[in-house]
Design a protein around this motif. Structure first.
Motif, mmCIF file in Angstrom:
data_model
loop_
_atom_site.group_PDB
_atom_site.id
_atom_site.type_symbol
_atom_site.label_atom_id
_atom_site.label_comp_id
_atom_site.label_asym_id
_atom_site.label_seq_id
_atom_site.Cartn_x
_atom_site.Cartn_y
_atom_site.Cartn_z
ATOM 1 N N PRO A 15 -2.393 -2.086 -5.685
ATOM 2 C CA PRO A 15 -1.387 -1.145 -6.195
ATOM 3 C C PRO A 15 -0.584 -1.732 -7.350
ATOM 4 C CG PRO A 15 -1.329 -1.190 -3.791
ATOM 5 C CD PRO A 15 -2.235 -2.309 -4.236
ATOM 6 N N ARG A 19 -0.187 -0.265 -11.098
ATOM 7 C CA ARG A 19 1.108 -0.033 -11.747
ATOM 8 C C ARG A 19 1.185 -0.691 -13.117
ATOM 9 N NH1 ARG A 19 5.452 -2.615 -9.819
ATOM 10 N NH2 ARG A 19 4.683 -3.349 -7.797
ATOM 11 N N LEU A 80 -6.973 7.448 -5.345
ATOM 12 C CA LEU A 80 -5.917 8.234 -5.983
ATOM 13 C C LEU A 80 -6.469 9.429 -6.746
ATOM 14 C CD1 LEU A 80 -3.613 5.372 -7.266
ATOM 15 C CD2 LEU A 80 -3.714 6.453 -5.021
ATOM 16 N N ILE A 102 9.564 9.870 -2.860
ATOM 17 C CA ILE A 102 8.226 9.377 -3.207
ATOM 18 C C ILE A 102 7.455 10.406 -4.046
ATOM 19 C CG2 ILE A 102 5.977 8.752 -2.212
ATOM 20 C CD1 ILE A 102 7.909 6.555 -1.755
ATOM 21 N N LYS A 107 0.153 9.064 -5.537
ATOM 22 C CA LYS A 107 -0.198 8.032 -4.573
ATOM 23 C C LYS A 107 -1.325 8.487 -3.648
ATOM 24 C CE LYS A 107 3.352 5.536 -5.947
ATOM 25 N NZ LYS A 107 4.157 5.974 -7.086
ATOM 26 N N TRP A 174 1.578 6.568 7.895
ATOM 27 C CA TRP A 174 2.579 5.754 7.206
ATOM 28 C C TRP A 174 3.709 5.600 8.205
ATOM 29 C CZ3 TRP A 174 5.779 7.105 2.189
ATOM 30 C CH2 TRP A 174 6.104 5.909 1.536
ATOM 31 N N GLU A 191 -0.402 2.040 7.803
ATOM 32 C CA GLU A 191 0.429 1.199 6.940
ATOM 33 C C GLU A 191 1.825 1.178 7.546
ATOM 34 O OE1 GLU A 191 -0.220 -0.710 4.407
ATOM 35 O OE2 GLU A 191 1.789 -1.062 3.637
ATOM 36 N N PHE B 176 14.723 -2.162 -3.739
ATOM 37 C CA PHE B 176 13.820 -1.019 -3.583
ATOM 38 C C PHE B 176 13.272 -0.536 -4.926
ATOM 39 C CE2 PHE B 176 14.050 0.148 0.925
ATOM 40 C CZ PHE B 176 15.079 -0.686 1.344
ATOM 41 N N HIS B 178 11.146 -1.497 -8.685
ATOM 42 C CA HIS B 178 10.028 -2.359 -9.081
ATOM 43 C C HIS B 178 10.449 -3.427 -10.087
ATOM 44 C CE1 HIS B 178 6.882 0.742 -7.666
ATOM 45 N NE2 HIS B 178 6.938 -0.255 -6.822
ATOM 46 N N VAL B 193 11.016 -4.197 -1.489
ATOM 47 C CA VAL B 193 10.391 -3.154 -0.677
ATOM 48 C C VAL B 193 9.747 -2.169 -1.638
ATOM 49 C CG1 VAL B 193 10.716 -1.377 1.058
ATOM 50 C CG2 VAL B 193 12.179 -3.407 1.078
ATOM 51 N N HIS B 194 8.447 -2.256 -1.735
ATOM 52 C CA HIS B 194 7.734 -1.384 -2.662
ATOM 53 C C HIS B 194 7.116 -0.235 -1.882
ATOM 54 C CE1 HIS B 194 8.597 -4.036 -5.863
ATOM 55 N NE2 HIS B 194 7.692 -4.947 -5.611
ATOM 56 N N LEU B 195 7.917 0.784 -1.631
ATOM 57 C CA LEU B 195 7.442 1.897 -0.816
ATOM 58 C C LEU B 195 6.232 2.577 -1.445
ATOM 59 C CD1 LEU B 195 10.858 3.404 0.295
ATOM 60 C CD2 LEU B 195 9.205 2.203 1.730
ATOM 61 N N GLY B 196 6.267 2.731 -2.751
ATOM 62 C CA GLY B 196 5.139 3.378 -3.428
ATOM 63 C C GLY B 196 3.849 2.583 -3.245
ATOM 64 N N ASP B 197 3.937 1.267 -3.391
ATOM 65 C CA ASP B 197 2.760 0.432 -3.189
ATOM 66 C C ASP B 197 2.257 0.534 -1.757
ATOM 67 O OD1 ASP B 197 3.190 -0.312 -5.782
ATOM 68 O OD2 ASP B 197 3.407 -2.459 -5.396
ATOM 69 N N SER B 198 3.192 0.646 -0.836
ATOM 70 C CA SER B 198 2.812 0.763 0.565
ATOM 71 C C SER B 198 2.005 2.043 0.800
ATOM 72 C CB SER B 198 4.069 0.738 1.434
ATOM 73 O OG SER B 198 3.781 1.054 2.764
ATOM 74 N N LEU B 199 2.475 3.131 0.247
ATOM 75 C CA LEU B 199 1.749 4.396 0.410
ATOM 76 C C LEU B 199 0.398 4.342 -0.296
ATOM 77 C CD1 LEU B 199 1.740 7.235 1.565
ATOM 78 C CD2 LEU B 199 2.844 8.042 -0.523
ATOM 79 N N THR B 200 0.369 3.698 -1.456
ATOM 80 C CA THR B 200 -0.891 3.539 -2.177
ATOM 81 C C THR B 200 -1.892 2.745 -1.340
ATOM 82 O OG1 THR B 200 0.335 3.569 -4.261
ATOM 83 C CG2 THR B 200 -1.916 2.746 -4.342
ATOM 84 N N THR B 201 -1.399 1.720 -0.664
ATOM 85 C CA THR B 201 -2.265 0.925 0.208
ATOM 86 C C THR B 201 -2.813 1.783 1.349
ATOM 87 O OG1 THR B 201 -0.942 -1.030 -0.306
ATOM 88 C CG2 THR B 201 -2.393 -1.174 1.601
#
Lengths: 217, 217
Positions: A15, A19, A80, A102, A107, A174, A191, B176, B178, B193-201
């Motif tokens: 990710p 980015r 994606l 979000i 995503k 999630w 996740e 929170f 980037h 805390v990269h919430l977007g990256d977490s969702l992408t994962t």
DNA sequence: TAGATTGTTAATCGATTAACAATC
DNA sequence: TAGATTGTTAATCGATTAACAATC
């Protein structure tokens, strides 16, 4: 040429690559070498090349990588290029904030429903969605076939809720609770976001910064 | 006998140990062996003993570990025996949710202030706090000496804000955004805390679950 | 072609697991 | 004492880095 099992360390970096490549693209970059990218991201060029080569050959010797092509490929690997329908369970403070904060579409998801068991929250607007009563969950799922769910419910409600969701066809979670979904279920994508653990880790970091451990104590 | 530098992998496991030990304590456990704990947590007993021995000798041969003593010791390592004053920057959806959702006192912090630049949010109540205008930040800090900050502001505002916060004496950031705090500052504790990256994962996980990569494609 | 940079193999480093002597 | 389980050293495994031949 995708290899069979990709290590978790590599996956967690994807990710971030995605980015950075997006930013580079926005800044007009057409090509980039692994060395240039490594400097921008604080990684080694070796690692970047190794990472990309887990999934295929995206570069060209003597040239480097085409930024937008590479970004597109990584996006595809991350899934994606599709938008999986997703629902929110628990429309309290946290659930609402996540749902509004979000950018799901970028995503790989599309938030199509929100549920809560608290009658006071039912009907509440979250963006264009309005919160539904949890009793409508099964019907909603059979009609709209969501595949992913956000868990923003109390730990105590999590086990039962996950059982229900799985039986409704949910395959990706999630998870903002501490409930360990994989104990009872396999073949699910999970996740976990442990915000509390994250803050606790910050406490450790601050503690050791202020109070560095000495060799002999 | 604390060793000088603890690996990140170990540190990330500490909050989880702390949580599990708390649950064990609540369930009336007095002692536990590394093997028993390993089964409950899905780790190896070896790893658990190695992890604990980074910080000292907390067990007793032939007996195991005293649950509440061990929890107390790990709490101390995590810095949970003090409560560092903390402020929130950005009282939008996410900031508000974080501030209301997290049990700061049990994570080593005390949330004492919240700030936003949006006049519409100033005065808003978050629990017992009310949101202050960002112009009051410096004065508030010199009077109340917060040491930690939560960043729930847009990426574009982050660099300037972090500079200001550092000059106000902030040493720990729960970030929170980037924005990469360590690029311009050292000797700070940072937890991203990269919430977007977490969702992408999660998207990657779902994608590979549904569409397992084959050997030869 | 010459220069650059990849893809990939080999070397190193670090983290996890196994084994066992120390000891409660 | 005998049994259990730690603390710790040694072995293994995996991830990162370095090196370089392939090639654009």
């Amino acid at each position: 040429m995708s290899k069979n099992s990709i290590s978790n360390s590599v996956i967690r970096r994807l990710p971030r690559y995605y980015r950075f490549l997006g930013e580079l693209e926005n800044n007009g970059y057409v090509r980039i070498s692994s060395r240039e990218l490594s400097e921008k991201m604080g990684l080694t060029a070796s690692q970047i090349r190794q990472d990309f080569n887990c999934f295929g050959e995206f570069g060209q010797q003597g040239y480097g990588y085409n930024v937008s092509d590479l970004r597109f490929e990584i996006g595809k690997i991350l899934g994606l290029n599709v938008q999986t329908p997703m629902i929110l369970l628990g429309a309290g403070n946290l659930g609402t904030a996540i749902a509004s904060h979000i950018d799901f579409k970028n995503k790989g998801f599309d938030l199509i429903g929100a549920f809560d068991s608290n009658p006071e929250l039912v009907g509440k607007k979250i963006g264009s969605l309005s919160v539904r009563d949890i009793s409508e969950l099964e019907k909603f799922c059979s009609e709209n076939k969501p595949v992913a769910a956000i868990l923003c419910i109390p730990m105590s409600a999590a086990e039962k809720m996950v059982d229900t969701l799985i039986s409704c066809g949910i395959k990706a979670f999630w998870n903002f609770t501490h409930y360990d979904i994989r104990i009872n279920h396999e073949n699910v994508a999970v996740e976990n976001v442990h915000l509390g653990d994250s803050l606790t880790t910050l406490s450790y970091g601050l503690n050791t910064l202020i109070n560095p451990p000495s060799d002999d104590e």
